[in-house]
Design a protein around this motif. Structure first.
Motif, PDB file in Angstrom:
ATOM      1  N   ALA A   1       0.828  -1.205   0.000  1.00  0.00           N
ATOM      2  CA  ALA A   1       0.000   0.000   0.000  1.00  0.00           C
ATOM      3  C   ALA A   1       0.865   1.258   0.000  1.00  0.00           C
ATOM      4  N   PHE A   2       1.942   1.242   0.778  1.00  0.00           N
ATOM      5  CA  PHE A   2       2.851   2.396   0.829  1.00  0.00           C
ATOM      6  C   PHE A   2       3.430   2.671  -0.558  1.00  0.00           C
ATOM      7  N   ALA A   3       3.877   1.618  -1.242  1.00  0.00           N
ATOM      8  CA  ALA A   3       4.494   1.784  -2.561  1.00  0.00           C
ATOM      9  C   ALA A   3       3.492   2.333  -3.577  1.00  0.00           C
ATOM     10  N   PHE A   4       2.280   1.765  -3.604  1.00  0.00           N
ATOM     11  CA  PHE A   4       1.278   2.235  -4.556  1.00  0.00           C
ATOM     12  C   PHE A   4       0.801   3.640  -4.208  1.00  0.00           C
ATOM     13  N   SER A   5       0.726   3.963  -2.924  1.00  0.00           N
ATOM     14  CA  SER A   5       0.293   5.290  -2.512  1.00  0.00           C
ATOM     15  C   SER A   5       1.329   6.337  -2.890  1.00  0.00           C
ATOM     16  N   PHE A   6       2.596   6.035  -2.616  1.00  0.00           N
ATOM     17  CA  PHE A   6       3.674   6.964  -2.953  1.00  0.00           C
ATOM     18  C   PHE A   6       3.721   7.197  -4.456  1.00  0.00           C
ATOM     19  N   THR A   7       3.622   6.120  -5.228  1.00  0.00           N
ATOM     20  CA  THR A   7       3.668   6.231  -6.681  1.00  0.00           C
ATOM     21  C   THR A   7       2.430   6.918  -7.238  1.00  0.00           C
ATOM     22  N   GLY A   8       1.274   6.582  -6.678  1.00  0.00           N
ATOM     23  CA  GLY A   8       0.029   7.138  -7.189  1.00  0.00           C
ATOM     24  C   GLY A   8      -0.152   8.612  -6.906  1.00  0.00           C
ATOM     25  N   SER A   9       0.642   9.169  -5.985  1.00  0.00           N
ATOM     26  CA  SER A   9       0.541  10.592  -5.654  1.00  0.00           C
ATOM     27  C   SER A   9       1.482  11.440  -6.490  1.00  0.00           C
ATOM     28  N   ILE A  10       2.262  10.805  -7.397  1.00  0.00           N
ATOM     29  CA  ILE A  10       3.270  11.535  -8.166  1.00  0.00           C
ATOM     30  C   ILE A  10       2.679  12.490  -9.200  1.00  0.00           C
ATOM     31  N   PRO A  11       1.651  12.092  -9.986  1.00  0.00           N
ATOM     32  CA  PRO A  11       1.196  12.977 -11.063  1.00  0.00           C
ATOM     33  C   PRO A  11       0.781  14.341 -10.541  1.00  0.00           C
ATOM     34  N   PRO A  12       1.206  15.435 -11.207  1.00  0.00           N
ATOM     35  CA  PRO A  12       0.841  16.771 -10.749  1.00  0.00           C
ATOM     36  C   PRO A  12      -0.661  16.951 -10.666  1.00  0.00           C
ATOM     37  N   GLY A  13      -1.121  17.428  -9.560  1.00  0.00           N
ATOM     38  CA  GLY A  13      -2.531  17.673  -9.327  1.00  0.00           C
ATOM     39  C   GLY A  13      -2.666  18.782  -8.290  1.00  0.00           C
ATOM     40  N   THR A  14      -3.878  19.028  -7.832  1.00  0.00           N
ATOM     41  CA  THR A  14      -4.105  20.116  -6.894  1.00  0.00           C
ATOM     42  C   THR A  14      -3.314  19.931  -5.607  1.00  0.00           C
ATOM     43  N   LEU A  15      -3.269  18.701  -5.092  1.00  0.00           N
ATOM     44  CA  LEU A  15      -2.614  18.459  -3.807  1.00  0.00           C
ATOM     45  C   LEU A  15      -1.114  18.699  -3.868  1.00  0.00           C
ATOM     46  N   ASN A  16      -0.437  18.021  -4.811  1.00  0.00           N
ATOM     47  CA  ASN A  16       1.016  18.168  -4.810  1.00  0.00           C
ATOM     48  C   ASN A  16       1.490  19.500  -5.385  1.00  0.00           C
ATOM     49  N   LEU A  17       0.707  20.130  -6.276  1.00  0.00           N
ATOM     50  CA  LEU A  17       1.080  21.456  -6.732  1.00  0.00           C
ATOM     51  C   LEU A  17       0.940  22.477  -5.602  1.00  0.00           C
ATOM     52  N   THR A  18      -0.071  22.290  -4.761  1.00  0.00           N
ATOM     53  CA  THR A  18      -0.258  23.196  -3.632  1.00  0.00           C
ATOM     54  C   THR A  18       0.896  23.081  -2.650  1.00  0.00           C
ATOM     55  N   ILE A  19       1.306  21.857  -2.348  1.00  0.00           N
ATOM     56  CA  ILE A  19       2.368  21.690  -1.360  1.00  0.00           C
ATOM     57  C   ILE A  19       3.730  22.087  -1.929  1.00  0.00           C
ATOM     58  N   ILE A  20       3.923  21.937  -3.236  1.00  0.00           N
ATOM     59  CA  ILE A  20       5.143  22.436  -3.866  1.00  0.00           C
ATOM     60  C   ILE A  20       5.201  23.954  -3.743  1.00  0.00           C
ATOM     61  N   GLN A  21       4.054  24.598  -3.953  1.00  0.00           N
ATOM     62  CA  GLN A  21       4.002  26.050  -3.843  1.00  0.00           C
ATOM     63  C   GLN A  21       4.298  26.501  -2.417  1.00  0.00           C
ATOM     64  N   LEU A  22       3.761  25.786  -1.439  1.00  0.00           N
ATOM     65  CA  LEU A  22       4.037  26.118  -0.044  1.00  0.00           C
ATOM     66  C   LEU A  22       5.521  25.956   0.268  1.00  0.00           C
ATOM     67  N   GLY A  23       6.139  24.915  -0.295  1.00  0.00           N
ATOM     68  CA  GLY A  23       7.566  24.719  -0.081  1.00  0.00           C
ATOM     69  C   GLY A  23       8.391  25.823  -0.694  1.00  0.00           C
ATOM     70  N   LEU A  24       8.026  26.248  -1.891  1.00  0.00           N
ATOM     71  CA  LEU A  24       8.738  27.336  -2.550  1.00  0.00           C
ATOM     72  C   LEU A  24       8.595  28.647  -1.786  1.00  0.00           C
ATOM     73  N   GLU A  25       7.490  28.792  -1.091  1.00  0.00           N
ATOM     74  CA  GLU A  25       7.257  30.007  -0.299  1.00  0.00           C
ATOM     75  C   GLU A  25       7.837  29.889   1.112  1.00  0.00           C
ATOM     76  N   HIS A  26       8.553  28.785   1.372  1.00  0.00           N
ATOM     77  CA  HIS A  26       9.185  28.539   2.685  1.00  0.00           C
ATOM     78  C   HIS A  26       8.165  28.479   3.818  1.00  0.00           C
ATOM     79  N   ARG A  27       6.978  28.025   3.515  1.00  0.00           N
ATOM     80  CA  ARG A  27       5.930  27.880   4.531  1.00  0.00           C
ATOM     81  C   ARG A  27       5.835  26.403   4.906  1.00  0.00           C
ATOM     82  N   LEU A  28       6.921  25.895   5.502  1.00  0.00           N
ATOM     83  CA  LEU A  28       7.030  24.463   5.753  1.00  0.00           C
ATOM     84  C   LEU A  28       6.084  23.986   6.850  1.00  0.00           C
ATOM     85  N   VAL A  29       5.799  24.832   7.820  1.00  0.00           N
ATOM     86  CA  VAL A  29       4.861  24.434   8.879  1.00  0.00           C
ATOM     87  C   VAL A  29       3.476  24.214   8.288  1.00  0.00           C
TER      88      VAL A  29
END
Length: 209
Positions: free
Chosen positions: A10-38
């Motif tokens: 489940a961990f492997a499929f979950s990690f892999t299945g979350s890779i394609p760019p979408g609302t969730l990972n684009l949002t968290i990438i943006q937060l990381g770029l803005e240094h809003r890690l908390v």
């Protein structure tokens, strides 16, 4: 041992299945770029937690499909077609550039919950994966311990990728959005598993002739 296998799969499929760019990972990438890690960590926790009920419903549905189907060959055929369809759709959708997420001043746990709930594709993805894994008898989710180990793997796999993206956003943001192979990876994986199941079905039919 079965619980550990279910968790790791489940961990492997979950990690892999979350890779394609979408609302969730684009949002968290943006937060990381803005240094809003908390805020990014809170967002990752919330989004990952929403995966739990979606995956639970999918796992229960997959188990019911597996146990209520009269013939194993018919189940293999149905599973193969579903997996191939999901995989091809994933490959096609990965060819479309993802929309840019608008900045929100209040990004965190609440936003992770809302965006996680508004991601029903998680249920479809886990329905296909759960049905396939149980149909192939690679995992058995009939016991409570194994089921919740599987769900824990789903949740932690999603959190691990989101957490990683938040901390490595400057290096990975452009790569994740522009890498055609990375975006197509889950679709290719689903298609490959579907073709494998289809091959098993055809082999059993030939042997039965």
């Amino acid at each position: 041992m079965e619980a550990l296998v279910a968790f790791l799969v489940a961990f492997a499929f979950s990690f892999t299945g979350s890779i394609p760019p979408g609302t969730l990972n684009l949002t968290i990438i943006q937060l990381g770029l803005e240094h809003r890690l908390v805020a990014a960590r809170r967002f990752a926790i919330a989004a990952a937690l929403v995966e739990y009920p979606y995956a639970w419903l999918a796992a229960v549905s997959g188990e019911w499909i597996t146990t209520s189907t009269g013939g194993l060959n018919e189940l293999r055929l149905a599973t193969a077609l579903v997996m191939i369809t999901l995989g091809v759709c994933g490959i096609v959708s990965a060819s479309t550039p993802p929309a840019r997420v608008q900045r929100s001043p209040k990004s965190g746990f609440r936003k992770g919950i809302v965006l996680g709930i508004l991601n029903p594709l998680a249920f479809i993805y886990w329905l296909g994966i759960s049905t396939y894994l149980q149909g192939q008898q690679w995992i058995d989710l009939s016991s409570t311990v194994t089921l919740h180990s599987y769900l824990a793997g789903v949740t932690l796999g999603a959190f691990a990728l989101l957490f990683l993206l938040a901390h490595l956003a400057r290096r990975l943001a452009v790569y994740v959005q522009q890498s055609h192979w990375l975006r197509r990876l889950p679709g290719l994986l689903l298609t490959g598993l579907g073709l494998y199941a289809l091959g098993q079905y055809l082999a059993s039919v030939i042997q039965g002739v």
